[in-house]
Each structure stands twice: as structure tokens, then as C-alpha cells.
Design a protein around this motif. Structure first.
Motif: not given
Length: 442
Positions: A121-128, A197-200
Motif C-alpha cells: 500500500h506504499g506504507a513503511a515496512s521492514y525487511g530482513i 531474503t525474507d521476502h514475505e
């Protein structure tokens, strides 16, 4: 362009029944027989808050999110995440002591990076992502190349992710696909760094190509921004099979609009067993032995796109808030033995022919988006769960858009094709990382 042999107006065709389709009255009967689960009111958190949802739907969305697994690095939403730029590292940790036993090959260091990315949705999130550094100095030209290994996570719980396996060691949810084929190990022995990547994403939105594509692209940014002396001028290449191909497909198509600066950095992407068109999968995986995986993917996309959750009947809601919401494919694939149609868990008739389904098919297909990097696409010719039709259509689409691409039809169904198509794809990737120009067979 007119097709040969076709002329004049074509008759309108009625939608064909989907395998396992149930009578329209079934949904009403299920909701009359089974009461909805009692849910606590939604609490606004970065994980669950999307804004503007009715109270009942907001409560359901909150309840179906993956449970915390007791590892704060993976679980905790970073503070003031919106202040970071995409790909900027928020936190990192060294997991070499646990990871080297899991990787089954000598390594120099394994770092896990937590970075800012963007959700669907274009909101900030985080990845690992896990950056694996091999032993020995790189003696080739330029900086050490990096292979981005987008593994087929295919999980609903956070402990299904490769980062959990690398930081906690072998466990009951260790994924065999992390090791077979041995892409990470062969790349390390070649002297390449590997980015896993933890791409989910934190919501474990299995099969959502926007979440996955953003996570992969921002993982590359994180390595380049975080370690400019080692990887600032490195070549990157991506690889993914099956669920990992969803992430790779999303990354290459989103790159021009989301991360255009990477177009000269990523030198190629190989993907096999490609679920590029979910409308095709709705015909090949619904109401048969693959239905457990199909239903789990639909549910997981619903974690990002709650309009899907709104169409679950009471039976589906009970399952979605149960322990099943945190399982990996080895468990959630088992209900496929019941060969349930998606009609059995929907609150509307013929859901796969609904406008909602058409919208989701369109969004996830990302039609008309050209890959700016060379592609190597392969698929089993005897595939029945992920038919070659989707991969061939993707290849033809990319050729028509002017992309550089190669397609290989290989022997086997989904599991066998993962191995029969593997050797040539690995050679192709190695050539790209060595700086050789990509062939174009369009």
C-alpha cells in the motif's frame, strides 16, 4: 493484430465451472451452521493498521497476522521507521556462530540486516535479509559479486523464514528447499557473497509480488548502502524458483518505478517454475491436491489486501485465526488431501469469477511492466500445478516489450523441473556475475 482463421464477431462465452465448484447455497448454509469466531477488537499497530476498515474486518485482520516467535530482531517493528529511506539499515546482527552449521559449507561471516522497505500500500515496512560472506579474498575483477537467493519460503509463520533457520539452527520448520538445489553453497564456493531474503515481509504475505519485490530490491539497497567499500560497485544477480520466482518476478517488474538506480547494478535474474499468472493457478490448483497451498496463498495475500479477508466465510475465519496461520507449506499443504474448492471457504458464490478475483489477478500479474535486466525463464513442460503456460506467456510478454530474455522448456513436473532446469540456469547466472553479456533469444 487479427488472428489467422478468425473473422467476424465472436460469440460471448459463459464462464466455465471451476474444478470443485459448489452450489451457490453452500456458502449460506456454512455461515448459518457455523458461528463466527469471537475476536478481540482491533488494536492499531503498524503491523495491523491500514485505516478505514469496518470494525469486524479490522478485528479479523488483526487476528490473522502471524504470531511473534520470540525473536525481537524478527518480531519487533522498528520505531520511527517512516524516517528511514528505503533500503536503509535499521539494525543488524552477526549470526555466524549458528549459521555456519546450517549452511553446511565454510563461511567467513553471516550478517542479518533489518532495513526499511515498503508494503503493498506504499506504507513503511521492514525487511530482513541474511548476507553470507565466503572465506577468502575476492580475486576477480571489481568488487565481489552478490547472488540474491530468493528461496521458496512458502510459509505463513515467521519461523518459516530462512533468517530464522540461519539464526536458530536446524529446527522442525527447516525448509529442505533452503538446501536443494544447493544454490547458496555453490555460489559461496565460487567466491560470491549470497544475499538470502525474507521476502514475505513482517505480515508473511506469501505470494504477494509487491511485498516480495520491494523487499528484494531494498535488500540489495541495504547491502550497497551499508557496505559501500565492499559492495558499492558489485554486480548483483537474482534467482528464484516457485515461491522464490514470485519474489524475483516482482522485483524485476517493479525495479524501473521503485528502484531505477539498480538497473545498472542487477545484471540478470533467473526464475523457474514461475507462478506469474494467478488466474492460471486458480484453474490448476483449486479443488485438487494442491488446494491447501492455493488457499494458503490466497489467505496470505489477504493479510496485505483485506478485501480478500472480507470474503471468507465463518469456517475460513476459524481456520485463519487458528494455529494454521503460522504454519509452513509442509503443514498447510496437507489439507489438499481434502481437495477443497475455494468456494468452500468463501461467503459468496463462484468467487474465482468475481470482480474481486479479477482485480487480484490483474494486480499480481503486473502485466505490461518490462524487466530492465536480462531474464532466464524456465518451466517444466509436464507441470500440472504451475503450468508452463504462465512462464511462456511471461517470456512472450517480455520479448514484446523489448526485454532481453531466454526461455527453456525442461523435462518434469514442479519438483523434477527444479533440478532438470537448474544446471543451465546456474551457468547463465555465473556468466552474468562474471560480466559476460546476456544472450537474447527473443
Amino acid at each position: 493484430m487479427a488472428q489467422a482463421g478468425l473473422s467476424g464477431a465472436q460469440p460471448e462465452l459463459e464462464p466455465q465451472p471451476v474444478s470443485g465448484q459448489l452450489p451457490d447455497s453452500f456458502q449460506q448454509w456454512v455461515d448459518e451452521l457455523i458461528p463466527p469466531p469471537a475476536l478481540a477488537p482491533a488494536v492499531s499497530t503498524p503491523l495491523t493498521d491500514i485505516g478505514g476498515l469496518p470494525d469486524e474486518l479490522a478485528a479479523l485482520r488483526s487476528a490473522v497476522m502471524p504470531a511473534a516467535i520470540g525473536d525481537g530482531f524478527i518480531d519487533d517493528w522498528p520505531e520511527r521507521l517512516e524516517d528511514y529511506r528505503d533500503g536503509q539499515i535499521v539494525e543488524f546482527r552477526d549470526v555466524t556462530s549458528a549459521a555456519w552449521l546450517v549452511l553446511l559449507t565454510p563461511v567467513n561471516r553471516v550478517l542479518q540486516l533489518k532495513y526499511r522497505t515498503t508494503d503493498s500500500h506504499g506504507a513503511a515496512s521492514y525487511g530482513i535479509a541474511s548476507l553470507v560472506l565466503p572465506n577468502g579474498a575476492w580475486t576477480g575483477p571489481g568488487d565481489r559479486p552478490v547472488l540474491v537467493n530468493n528461496l521458496p519460503i512458502n510459509g505463513l509463520g515467521r519461523d518459516c523464514n530462512p533468517s530464522y533457520n540461519l539464526s536458530h539452527g536446524f529446527n522442525s520448520k527447516t525448509n529442505l528447499a533452503d538446501y536443494l538445489p544447493p544454490t547458496t553453497q555453490l555460489a559461496l564456493l565460487r567466491g560470491y557473497a549470497v544475499l538470502i531474503t525474507d521476502h514475505e515481509g513482517p505480515r508473511m504475505a506469501y505470494a504477494d509480488p509487491y511485498v516480495a519485490g520491494h523487499a528484494v530490491l531494498d535488500a540489495i539497497r541495504a547491502v550497497r548502502y551499508g557496505f559501500p567499500e565492499q559492495f558499492g560497485d558489485s554486480r548483483f544477480a537474482m534467482v528464484g524458483y516457485s515461491g522464490g520466482a514470485i519474489a524475483t518476478h516482482g522485483a524485476v517488474k517493479l525495479m524501473p518505478e521503485y528502484a531505477p538506480e539498480l538497473e545498472d547494478v542487477v545484471v540478470g535474474a533467473a526464475m523457474g517454475g514461475v507462478p506469474a499468472d494467478f488466474e492460471i493457478l486458480s484453474r490448476s490448483m483449486n479443488g485438487n491436491l494442491a488446494s491447501g497451498v492455493f488457499l494458503a496463498a490466497v489467505f496470505a495475500i489477504g493479510r496485505e489486501r483485506p478485501e480478500i479477508l472480507a470474503r471468507m466465510n465463518h469456517l475460513a475465519q476459524w481456520v485463519a485465526v487458528s494455529f494454521m496461520k503460522d504454519q509452513c507449506s509442509s503443514t498447510f499443504g496437507l489439507p489438499g488431501l481434502l481437495m477443497l474448492s475455494i468456494d468452500a471457504v468463501s461467503n459468496m458464490p463462484n468467487p474465482l469469477h468475481s470482480q474481486l478475483a479479477q482485480d487480484i489477478f490483474g494486480v499480481t500479474k503486473m502485466a505490461g511492466k518490462k524487466s530492465p535486466v536480462p531474464l532466464y525463464i524456465y518451466n517444466g513442460e509436464q507441470e500440472w500445478w504451475v503450468p508452463a503456460e504462465g512462464a511462456k506467456n511471461l517470456y512472450q510478454e517480455q520479448c514484446s516489450l523489448g526485454a532481453t530474455a531466454v526461455y527453456r522448456s525442461v523435462i518434469g513436473e514442479h519438483v523434477i523441473a527444479a533440478f532438470t532446469g537448474y544446471p543451465e540456469s546456474l551457468v547463465w547466472l555465473d556468466q552474468r556475475l562474471q560480466g559476460e553479456p546476456a544472450p537474447n533469444e527473443c
